[in-house]
Design a protein around this motif. Structure first.
Motif, PDB file in Angstrom:
ATOM      1  N   SER A 268       0.737   0.542 -23.137  1.00 40.14           N
ATOM      2  CA  SER A 268       0.308   0.915 -24.479  1.00 40.14           C
ATOM      3  C   SER A 268      -1.178   1.248 -24.492  1.00 40.14           C
ATOM      4  O   SER A 268      -1.817   1.308 -23.437  1.00 40.14           O
ATOM      5  N   MET A 269      -1.732   1.499 -25.666  1.00 43.37           N
ATOM      6  CA  MET A 269      -3.087   2.058 -25.723  1.00 43.37           C
ATOM      7  C   MET A 269      -4.128   1.157 -25.061  1.00 43.37           C
ATOM      8  O   MET A 269      -4.958   1.602 -24.280  1.00 43.37           O
ATOM      9  N   ASP A 270      -4.044  -0.132 -25.368  1.00 48.31           N
ATOM     10  CA  ASP A 270      -5.069  -1.061 -24.882  1.00 48.31           C
ATOM     11  C   ASP A 270      -4.532  -2.099 -23.909  1.00 48.31           C
ATOM     12  O   ASP A 270      -5.292  -2.943 -23.451  1.00 48.31           O
ATOM     13  N   LEU A 271      -3.239  -2.063 -23.637  1.00 49.52           N
ATOM     14  CA  LEU A 271      -2.613  -3.169 -22.918  1.00 49.52           C
ATOM     15  C   LEU A 271      -1.570  -2.697 -21.915  1.00 49.52           C
ATOM     16  O   LEU A 271      -0.893  -1.696 -22.139  1.00 49.52           O
ATOM     17  N   ILE A 272      -1.459  -3.465 -20.827  1.00 45.72           N
ATOM     18  CA  ILE A 272      -0.265  -3.360 -19.992  1.00 45.72           C
ATOM     19  C   ILE A 272       0.348  -4.753 -19.901  1.00 45.72           C
ATOM     20  O   ILE A 272      -0.327  -5.771 -20.114  1.00 45.72           O
ATOM     21  N   THR A 273       1.631  -4.778 -19.601  1.00 45.00           N
ATOM     22  CA  THR A 273       2.357  -6.039 -19.493  1.00 45.00           C
ATOM     23  C   THR A 273       2.888  -6.143 -18.078  1.00 45.00           C
ATOM     24  O   THR A 273       3.478  -5.188 -17.550  1.00 45.00           O
ATOM     25  N   VAL A 274       2.642  -7.276 -17.444  1.00 45.88           N
ATOM     26  CA  VAL A 274       2.900  -7.429 -16.014  1.00 45.88           C
ATOM     27  C   VAL A 274       3.827  -8.619 -15.807  1.00 45.88           C
ATOM     28  O   VAL A 274       3.596  -9.703 -16.369  1.00 45.88           O
ATOM     29  N   ASP A 275       4.867  -8.408 -15.011  1.00 45.65           N
ATOM     30  CA  ASP A 275       5.802  -9.503 -14.721  1.00 45.65           C
ATOM     31  C   ASP A 275       5.199 -10.400 -13.643  1.00 45.65           C
ATOM     32  O   ASP A 275       5.119 -10.011 -12.478  1.00 45.65           O
ATOM     33  N   VAL A 276       4.776 -11.594 -14.057  1.00 48.79           N
ATOM     34  CA  VAL A 276       4.141 -12.513 -13.100  1.00 48.79           C
ATOM     35  C   VAL A 276       5.043 -13.710 -12.814  1.00 48.79           C
ATOM     36  O   VAL A 276       4.580 -14.755 -12.336  1.00 48.79           O
ATOM     37  N   THR A 277       6.342 -13.542 -13.071  1.00 44.09           N
ATOM     38  CA  THR A 277       7.291 -14.639 -12.848  1.00 44.09           C
ATOM     39  C   THR A 277       7.203 -15.162 -11.413  1.00 44.09           C
ATOM     40  O   THR A 277       7.243 -16.370 -11.172  1.00 44.09           O
ATOM     41  N   ASP A 278       7.063 -14.258 -10.450  1.00 44.21           N
ATOM     42  CA  ASP A 278       7.071 -14.678  -9.045  1.00 44.21           C
ATOM     43  C   ASP A 278       5.670 -14.951  -8.489  1.00 44.21           C
ATOM     44  O   ASP A 278       5.523 -15.252  -7.308  1.00 44.21           O
ATOM     45  N   VAL A 279       4.661 -14.822  -9.326  1.00 44.15           N
ATOM     46  CA  VAL A 279       3.298 -15.114  -8.847  1.00 44.15           C
ATOM     47  C   VAL A 279       3.117 -16.628  -8.814  1.00 44.15           C
ATOM     48  O   VAL A 279       3.372 -17.313  -9.804  1.00 44.15           O
ATOM     49  N   THR A 280       2.705 -17.133  -7.649  1.00 42.57           N
ATOM     50  CA  THR A 280       2.540 -18.572  -7.527  1.00 42.57           C
ATOM     51  C   THR A 280       1.134 -18.989  -7.943  1.00 42.57           C
ATOM     52  O   THR A 280       0.196 -18.189  -7.875  1.00 42.57           O
ATOM     53  N   GLY A 281       1.026 -20.218  -8.384  1.00 43.19           N
ATOM     54  CA  GLY A 281      -0.271 -20.743  -8.802  1.00 43.19           C
ATOM     55  C   GLY A 281      -0.450 -20.582 -10.301  1.00 43.19           C
ATOM     56  O   GLY A 281       0.288 -19.845 -10.955  1.00 43.19           O
ATOM     57  N   GLU A 282      -1.453 -21.275 -10.801  1.00 41.82           N
ATOM     58  CA  GLU A 282      -1.687 -21.263 -12.244  1.00 41.82           C
ATOM     59  C   GLU A 282      -2.486 -20.026 -12.623  1.00 41.82           C
ATOM     60  O   GLU A 282      -3.456 -19.675 -11.967  1.00 41.82           O
ATOM     61  N   LEU A 283      -2.050 -19.340 -13.659  1.00 38.70           N
ATOM     62  CA  LEU A 283      -2.795 -18.169 -14.136  1.00 38.70           C
ATOM     63  C   LEU A 283      -3.475 -18.537 -15.421  1.00 38.70           C
ATOM     64  O   LEU A 283      -2.886 -19.184 -16.287  1.00 38.70           O
ATOM     65  N   ARG A 284      -4.705 -18.073 -15.572  1.00 41.94           N
ATOM     66  CA  ARG A 284      -5.456 -18.458 -16.767  1.00 41.94           C
ATOM     67  C   ARG A 284      -5.896 -17.260 -17.574  1.00 41.94           C
ATOM     68  O   ARG A 284      -6.186 -16.198 -17.025  1.00 41.94           O
ATOM     69  N   ARG A 285      -5.971 -17.472 -18.849  1.00 45.09           N
ATOM     70  CA  ARG A 285      -6.534 -16.494 -19.762  1.00 45.09           C
ATOM     71  C   ARG A 285      -7.940 -16.135 -19.285  1.00 45.09           C
ATOM     72  O   ARG A 285      -8.713 -16.992 -18.889  1.00 45.09           O
ATOM     73  N   GLY A 286      -8.268 -14.853 -19.303  1.00 41.30           N
ATOM     74  CA  GLY A 286      -9.602 -14.438 -18.860  1.00 41.30           C
ATOM     75  C   GLY A 286      -9.674 -14.061 -17.401  1.00 41.30           C
ATOM     76  O   GLY A 286     -10.620 -13.392 -16.979  1.00 41.30           O
ATOM     77  N   GLU A 287      -8.672 -14.470 -16.647  1.00 40.70           N
ATOM     78  CA  GLU A 287      -8.680 -14.153 -15.217  1.00 40.70           C
ATOM     79  C   GLU A 287      -8.552 -12.646 -15.008  1.00 40.70           C
ATOM     80  O   GLU A 287      -7.875 -11.962 -15.768  1.00 40.70           O
ATOM     81  N   LEU A 288      -9.203 -12.129 -13.962  1.00 46.29           N
ATOM     82  CA  LEU A 288      -9.129 -10.687 -13.698  1.00 46.29           C
ATOM     83  C   LEU A 288      -7.944 -10.375 -12.800  1.00 46.29           C
ATOM     84  O   LEU A 288      -7.707 -11.057 -11.803  1.00 46.29           O
ATOM     85  N   VAL A 289      -7.207  -9.348 -13.157  1.00 44.76           N
ATOM     86  CA  VAL A 289      -6.182  -8.817 -12.260  1.00 44.76           C
ATOM     87  C   VAL A 289      -6.711  -7.484 -11.724  1.00 44.76           C
ATOM     88  O   VAL A 289      -7.513  -6.817 -12.361  1.00 44.76           O
TER      89      VAL A 289
END
Ligand SMILES: *Cc1c(COP(=O)(O)O)cnc(C)c1O
Length: 330
Positions: A268-289
């Motif tokens: 979308s205009m300002d956002l993408i949505t990423v499937d992180v179901t299989d990503v291991t470890g804790e993900l935090r708000r603010g983290e860079l992808v």
């Protein structure tokens, strides 16, 4: 917020100026004894020309007889010859003096005398493909046409053309894309390294039940309980809508915590949505992808978006903060 980004920034583009310099050195070594220039148009391919431009007294490239005559007038005004490079067309039919214009110019010694002509150049149409017969044809046309002009240094090749080998190097090559880590040539690897890392922030992590959908038009439906990262870059930032996942088509991948994860649903205009179901470890708000980086080449995103890496680079939007690292003198 980590990484010191302004809160309204989409994310971060890191440009490694040491890598730009290393790439220039690698290309210069490849084409020696020809010289190696550096093309910085389109604001250094979207990466910021100011930190890359050291030169003063640069010579403009004149690409039509009208431009030649205007610049020659400048010489008459200041009372001395003005530095210039001349672009002649050899078959691209974009910018550059036509064969007839070259002939006309050759017949005007007073105009030529007004120019401190430093370079005659032309540009190839099909140099990414070493088997294309256009290459040899353009080279021959370039040689025929420049023979009508004063014997000054000559230049034909950009990032791809310099990979066609010494017959295409002439006195100077003009790489742009390769300096910034791009692989323009399809006939083999250009000896350059990645320069650019493009990152955006995780704004939220959502949990979906099987059967729930993501994004506009509900194009992606979770087949299993899923974790979705909402990431702060969209098509307004240059993340092409064509990167979207659709039925039967996987979306492009990004790197989350060092692991590959697919874009799901519509960009979308300002956002993408990423499937992180299989990503291991804790993900935090603010983290860079990472959207583009050493494991995610510019070309891969270009292919996934149905375009070329050049367009991907030069469309990265102004809401990315550009940070230049390194950059001692060459
Ligand atoms: C853009 C351009 C270049 C550099 O092209 P790359 O493929 O980025 O190396 C060189 N010469 C001319 C005339 C150009 O327009």
């Amino acid at each position: 917020m980590p990484h010191n980004l302004p809160p309204d920034a989409t994310g971060l583009i890191t440009i490694d100026l040491d890598a730009v310099q290393a790439n220039w050195r690698a290309l210069a070594a490849l084409v020696a004894p020809a010289a190696c220039g550096a093309v910085v148009k389109a604001d250094a391919y979207g990466l910021g020309a100011a930190p890359l431009l050291l030169a003063a007294g640069v010579a403009p490239v004149l690409s039509s007889l009208a431009e030649v005559e205007e610049w020659a007038c400048e010489a008459f005004r200041v009372g001395r010859a003005v530095p210039a490079a001349l672009q002649i067309d050899s078959g691209l039919n974009r910018l550059g003096l036509s064969a007839a214009e070259v002939k006309a110019l050759a017949a005007k010694p007073e105009v030529l005398a007004a120019l401190d002509l430093r370079l005659v150049m032309s540009h190839l149409a099909c140099a990414d493909d070493p088997s294309d017969p256009h290459n040899a044809k353009q080279r021959a046309a370039f040689n025929r046409r420049r023979a009508m002009l004063p014997p000054v240094p000559a230049s034909l090749a950009a990032s791809d053309g310099l990979m066609l080998g010494p017959p295409y190097h002439f006195d100077l090559v003009r790489p742009g894309y390769a300096l910034y880590g791009g692989q323009a040539f399809r006939g083999g690897a250009t000896p350059v390294s990645p320069v650019v890392t493009v990152q955006a922030r995780i704004l939220q992590i959502r949990t979906l039940k099987a059967g729930e959908s993501v994004g506009y038009s509900a194009t992606w439906v979770a087949k299993r309980p899923s974790r979705i990262a909402i990431v702060s870059a969209g098509y307004a930032d240059g993340m092409a809508r064509a990167l979207s996942a659709a039925s039967g088509k996987k979306g492009a991948s990004v790197m989350v915590a060092g692991q590959r994860a697919p874009i799901v649903g519509r960009v979308s205009m300002d956002l993408i949505t990423v499937d992180v179901t299989d990503v291991t470890g804790e993900l935090r708000r603010g983290e860079l992808v990472t959207l583009i980086g050493p494991e995610l080449p510019i070309e891969a995103m270009g292919r996934a978006a149905g375009t070329i890496g050049y367009e991907v680079l030069t469309r990265l939007g102004p809401r990315f903060v550009r940070r230049h690292t390194g950059g001692g003198r060459i």
